[in-house]
Every structure is written in structure tokens, then in C-alpha cells.
Design a protein around this motif. Structure first.
Motif, short mmCIF file in Angstrom:
data_model
loop_
_atom_site.label_atom_id
_atom_site.label_comp_id
_atom_site.label_asym_id
_atom_site.label_seq_id
_atom_site.Cartn_x
_atom_site.Cartn_y
_atom_site.Cartn_z
N ILE A 1 -6.85 7.85 -6.41
CA ILE A 1 -6.61 6.56 -5.88
C ILE A 1 -7.72 5.56 -6.04
N ASP A 2 -8.88 5.52 -6.75
CA ASP A 2 -9.63 5.40 -7.76
C ASP A 2 -8.66 4.43 -8.76
N HIS A 3 -8.61 5.85 -10.07
CA HIS A 3 -8.04 5.45 -10.85
C HIS A 3 -6.70 4.28 -11.04
N THR B 1 1.06 -1.15 -0.08
CA THR B 1 0.15 -0.08 -0.28
C THR B 1 0.97 1.01 -0.11
N LEU B 2 0.37 2.26 -1.04
CA LEU B 2 1.20 3.13 -0.96
C LEU B 2 1.13 4.42 -0.09
N GLN B 3 1.72 5.30 0.38
CA GLN B 3 1.45 6.67 0.71
C GLN B 3 0.98 7.35 0.44
N LEU B 4 -0.50 8.14 -0.09
CA LEU B 4 -0.48 9.04 -0.74
C LEU B 4 -0.61 10.55 -0.07
N ILE C 1 -3.03 -0.98 -8.07
CA ILE C 1 -2.36 -0.10 -6.47
C ILE C 1 -2.97 0.34 -6.14
N ARG C 2 -2.64 0.03 -4.90
CA ARG C 2 -3.18 -0.11 -2.90
C ARG C 2 -2.67 1.21 -2.81
N MET C 3 -3.45 2.06 -2.81
CA MET C 3 -2.89 3.59 -1.57
C MET C 3 -3.84 4.05 -0.81
N ARG C 4 -3.06 4.32 0.08
CA ARG C 4 -4.19 5.37 1.32
C ARG C 4 -3.17 6.31 1.37
#
Length: 162
Positions: free
Chosen positions: A29-31, A10-13, A37-40
Motif C-alpha cells: 500500500i505504501d509503495h 481506491t483499490l481493495q486489497l 495508487i490508493r488502496m484499502r
């Protein structure tokens, strides 16, 4: 994706509150989720964002494009409030300062930006063009890059005076 080093973590944005950043971040994040690709998202107050982003994989911010392209690039590359400035290597910052000493400074700064874009160190999501809609009899409407109108220059042509 297969050529990248991404392995499902999980990547951090990080971004700061306001300026529509939360909505833009959610779109990103949705795109990226569509590609696995998972993002927080972490939304910080503006002043904290510029001090505490060490754990971020991606940063989302904005840079205003001012009337002077040269001044815009100076702010983007050299301002302490610029995301670019806080993440550019010293050699790039040195190149920027050298470019500013040139009579062809703007073209040299454009070249530096193109090189950075080609390396994906930053990505323009969009460049905004602002428009104003107003009655035909209102004159003197001019917006600056912040979208502000100088009300001292406005006047109405109401006609009928002789």
C-alpha cells in the motif's frame, strides 16, 4: 500508469490474518501510494478469505514451496485453498491437468506459471530461503519447508568419551 485503466479509484486489497501478511500488505500500500495508487486493506480470517473475496481488486496470500516442486505446483494450481486455483480460468486448469498426465509434467507446469507471470495474473513478491544457526557440536539439523526440525535426528558431539 497512463497506459493502465486506473483512474484514481481506491483499490481493495484483501488478505488473511497472520503469516506476516498485514505487514506485507502495508508495504504494498505504501509503495503504490508513491505512484498515486490508493488502496484499502481488508484483513479477513483465513477461512473467510477463501470464501469472501468477491470485492477484492488484489489478493495477498502465500503458497509454501515444498520439498517436491511437482507437488508444490499441484497444490498451487489445484488445491481449493489456493488463491491461484480459485481465480484461474477453466482452460488454464485444464492445461494444468493435462500437464500432470505428461512425463515432463514439472517443465510443463513451469511453462504455465511463466505464462501467468508474464500476463501479471499473479506476482511473486519473494521466495523465502530459511537458515538455521546452531552450535558446531550439534548434528542432524535439517529443516523441512515449514522450518521445522526433526528433533529425533539431533545429537550433540560432546567429545571426551573413550
Amino acid at each position: 500508469m497512463q497506459q493502465s485503466k486506473y483512474s484514481g479509484e481506491t483499490l481493495q486489497l484483501y488478505t488473511y490474518a497472520g503469516a506476516g501478511n498485514e505487514a506485507d500488505a502495508q508495504l504494498i500500500i505504501d509503495h503504490l501510494f508513491k505512484y498515486g495508487i490508493r488502496m484499502r486493506l481488508r484483513v479477513l480470517p483465513y477461512d473467510q478469505f477463501h470464501r469472501e473475496h468477491a470485492g477484492a481488486d488484489l489478493l495477498l496470500g502465500e503458497n509454501l514451496f515444498l520439498e517436491s516442486p511437482l507437488f508444490t505446483y499441484m497444490m498451487a494450481f489445484l488445491s481449493s485453498q489456493s488463491i491461484l486455483n480459485t481465480h484461474l480460468p477453466e482452460d488454464i486448469l485444464h492445461d494444468v491437468k493435462q500437464a500432470l498426465q505428461s512425463t515432463d509434467a514439472l517443465n510443463k507446469l513451469l511453462h504455465i506459471e511463466r505464462n501467468l507471470l508474464s500476463q501479471y495474473t499473479h506476482v511473486h513478491l519473494y521466495r523465502l530461503t530459511q537458515y538455521a544457526f546452531y552450535p558446531k557440536n550439534l548434528h542432524g539439523v535439517e529443516m523441512n519447508t515449514l522450518g521445522w526440525v526433526d528433533y529425533r535426528k539431533l545429537w550433540y558431539d560432546i567429545g571426551g568419551f573413550e
